[in-house]
Design a protein around this motif. Structure first.
Motif, PDB file in Angstrom:
ATOM      1  N   ALA A 237       0.867  -1.219   0.095  1.00 32.57           N
ATOM      2  CA  ALA A 237       0.182   0.110  -0.126  1.00 32.57           C
ATOM      3  C   ALA A 237       0.977   1.171   0.016  1.00 32.57           C
ATOM      4  O   ALA A 237       0.678   2.302  -0.803  1.00 32.57           O
ATOM      5  N   VAL A 238       1.931   1.170   0.836  1.00 34.01           N
ATOM      6  CA  VAL A 238       2.777   2.467   0.717  1.00 34.01           C
ATOM      7  C   VAL A 238       3.428   2.758  -0.631  1.00 34.01           C
ATOM      8  O   VAL A 238       3.469   3.920  -0.928  1.00 34.01           O
ATOM      9  N   LEU A 239       4.073   1.615  -1.374  1.00 33.09           N
ATOM     10  CA  LEU A 239       4.412   1.809  -2.699  1.00 33.09           C
ATOM     11  C   LEU A 239       3.444   2.253  -3.535  1.00 33.09           C
ATOM     12  O   LEU A 239       3.566   3.040  -4.352  1.00 33.09           O
ATOM     13  N   LEU A 240       2.172   1.870  -3.572  1.00 37.23           N
ATOM     14  CA  LEU A 240       1.156   2.309  -4.712  1.00 37.23           C
ATOM     15  C   LEU A 240       0.514   3.654  -4.195  1.00 37.23           C
ATOM     16  O   LEU A 240       0.525   4.344  -5.199  1.00 37.23           O
ATOM     17  N   VAL A 241       0.485   3.978  -2.947  1.00 34.92           N
ATOM     18  CA  VAL A 241       0.126   5.356  -2.764  1.00 34.92           C
ATOM     19  C   VAL A 241       1.274   6.390  -2.845  1.00 34.92           C
ATOM     20  O   VAL A 241       0.959   7.431  -3.676  1.00 34.92           O
ATOM     21  N   SER A 242       2.392   5.973  -2.944  1.00 39.34           N
ATOM     22  CA  SER A 242       3.614   6.729  -3.290  1.00 39.34           C
ATOM     23  C   SER A 242       3.685   7.107  -4.858  1.00 39.34           C
ATOM     24  O   SER A 242       4.330   8.073  -5.032  1.00 39.34           O
ATOM     25  N   LEU A 243       3.226   6.114  -5.544  1.00 39.77           N
ATOM     26  CA  LEU A 243       3.440   6.144  -7.017  1.00 39.77           C
ATOM     27  C   LEU A 243       2.980   7.410  -7.719  1.00 39.77           C
ATOM     28  O   LEU A 243       3.909   7.982  -8.497  1.00 39.77           O
ATOM     29  N   PRO A 244       1.956   7.690  -7.516  1.00 43.10           N
ATOM     30  CA  PRO A 244       1.362   9.106  -8.202  1.00 43.10           C
ATOM     31  C   PRO A 244       2.176  10.133  -8.024  1.00 43.10           C
ATOM     32  O   PRO A 244       2.386  11.071  -8.823  1.00 43.10           O
ATOM     33  N   PHE A 245       2.876  10.197  -6.829  1.00 44.02           N
ATOM     34  CA  PHE A 245       3.491  11.531  -6.297  1.00 44.02           C
ATOM     35  C   PHE A 245       5.020  11.486  -6.699  1.00 44.02           C
ATOM     36  O   PHE A 245       5.428  12.452  -6.663  1.00 44.02           O
ATOM     37  N   ALA A 246       5.305  10.391  -7.220  1.00 41.35           N
ATOM     38  CA  ALA A 246       6.672  10.114  -7.610  1.00 41.35           C
ATOM     39  C   ALA A 246       6.880   9.824  -9.105  1.00 41.35           C
ATOM     40  O   ALA A 246       7.936  10.305  -9.600  1.00 41.35           O
ATOM     41  N   TYR A 247       6.045   9.207  -9.797  1.00 40.16           N
ATOM     42  CA  TYR A 247       6.140   9.005 -11.237  1.00 40.16           C
ATOM     43  C   TYR A 247       5.983  10.297 -12.017  1.00 40.16           C
ATOM     44  O   TYR A 247       4.622  10.913 -12.055  1.00 40.16           O
TER      45      TYR A 247
END
Length: 404
Positions: A237-247
């Motif tokens: 969940a941490v990785l998925l939630v971070s994705l839009p703010f990093a990619y």
């Protein structure tokens, strides 16, 4: 024999390849490294694994010989890393300066400006006396050359943490967290250049948090986390939630997400090792640890080809300092060679420059391991019996000819 965790060597080696990709100038492969899909990147891998390796290398010295001898052992390593940093800088700077003086770069295409500007070397070339002093005192630290200075300062903190941990491991954790907080509030930093107030790109007082997290795991101050569905789900969940703010393809095209990313910048900033970077890395590290299995059994048990790949990556991880030093030099050389011969746009030169770098890093790792093994100290193997018989026959025949 000193115990080496095979997972440590593998992931550290993997980090070396990612760091090479990230440092190869104008490399489109860097669009696919972990940093593009989350807040943390290969730097966290390098620093975390270095903390674990330091616990193995230095921890027992403190335990057996005490604090003074532990300080001496750490100081010896700092001395090595310091001169590695100086030599790495001079090799790259002198290489680019030599090409510039030869006129070869300007005859092919105007690459000098690109490479010197990207490395922030003009101040060094234009005012060498002042910045040579800054280089030697670590008060002139261009961005490309900032990881090893950060590592030197973090190494200097090991005796402090070890001495504090003798009183209480929790006190050592509090000290590490306190240094991180002070760095994030702008109370601790180091100057990166004499002519401005720009600080080091990697603030060592902030980045020591991830280093000593790895150190604490290897020392046993922090128990290994359990493997269960709840923690795995939380990490995913941490990785998925971070994705839009990093990619960049997401936040760059969605204004609301970009605005939110800008608002939380102190939480993912790289210089002060923002808290979201820490959380993201811990989630990623946990999933990698789960995937590797107990003692890395799942990592090493998938056939001969995969096993060979793992052993090569481990070898690179075992020689991480030498490989890291070489990787920055090789990345600049590969980029220059690619740009002078083919240019940057074609995909085949891009692939070749990456594969050339990978092969060079592997060659460096195996060469350094061979030299460290000091083969000249080993007793030569006795010659096979038939070879010895042939040699004796040859000597006898020569003796007869001489007598005749």
């Amino acid at each position: 024999m000193k115990f080496r965790d095979p997972r440590l060597d593998f992931f550290r080696g993997l980090g070396m390849f990612i760091i090479y990709i990230a440092h190869l100038p104008w490399n489109w492969w860097s669009l696919w490294i972990p940093a593009r899909f989350g807040f943390s990147d290969a730097t966290e891998i390098f620093v975390f694994c270095s903390g674990m390796a330091s616990a193995l290398a230095f921890g027992k010295v403190f335990d057996v010989h005490g604090i003074p001898m532990g300080i001496a052992r750490v100081a010896h390593r700092m001395w090595q890393v310091y001169w590695a940093h100086i030599c790495q800088f001079l090799v790259i700077a002198c290489g680019i300066a030599a090409l510039h003086q030869s006129g070869f770069l300007n005859d092919c295409c105007d690459l000098t400006e690109d490479y010197v500007n990207s490395l922030n070397l003009w101040p060094f070339f234009n005012d060498t006396p002042q910045n040579l002093f800054g280089l030697l005192t670590l008060t002139y630290v261009p961005n490309y050359f900032d990881i090893l200075p950060m590592y030197i300062v973090i190494l200097a903190l090991i005796p402090v943490i070890m001495a504090t941990a003798r009183m209480s491991a929790w006190l050592a954790f509090a000290l590490s967290a306190g240094l991180w907080l002070a760095a994030n509030f702008g109370l601790l930093n180091l100057p990166a250049e004499p002519w401005s107030d720009r600080p080091w790109f990697f603030n060592p007082f902030a980045w020591q948090l991830v280093f000593f997290t790895g150190f604490a795991f290897m020392r046993g101050w922090i128990p290994a986390p359990p493997v269960n569905k709840v923690l795995i789900s939380l990490a995913v969940a941490v990785l998925l939630v971070s994705l839009p703010f990093a990619y960049f393809r997401i936040h760059g095209n969605v204004p609301e997400i970009q605005a939110a990313r800008d608002a939380i910048r102190p939480l993912w900033i790289k210089t002060e090792f923002g808290f979201f970077r820490y959380i993201h890395f811990l989630a990623l590290a946990y999933l990698a640890w789960v995937a590797a299995g107990d003692k890395g059994l799942r990592l090493f048990g998938h056939g001969r080809i995969w096993g060979g790949f793992v052993r090569i990556v481990q070898k690179v991880g075992q020689q991480s300092l030498a490989v890291f030093m070489a990787s920055l030099v090789i990345a600049q050389a590969a980029g220059l060679m690619r740009d002078m011969v083919w240019g940057r746009g074609d995909w085949i030169p891009q692939i070749l420059s990456n594969l050339f770098g990978f092969a060079a890093l592997i060659a460096v790792a195996y060469s350094v391991a061979w030299f460290k093994g000091q083969p000249w100290r080993k007793t030569p193997k006795p010659a096979p019996a038939h070879d010895e018989h042939a040699r004796q026959s040859h000597v006898t025949s020569r003796s007869v000819e001489a007598a005749g």
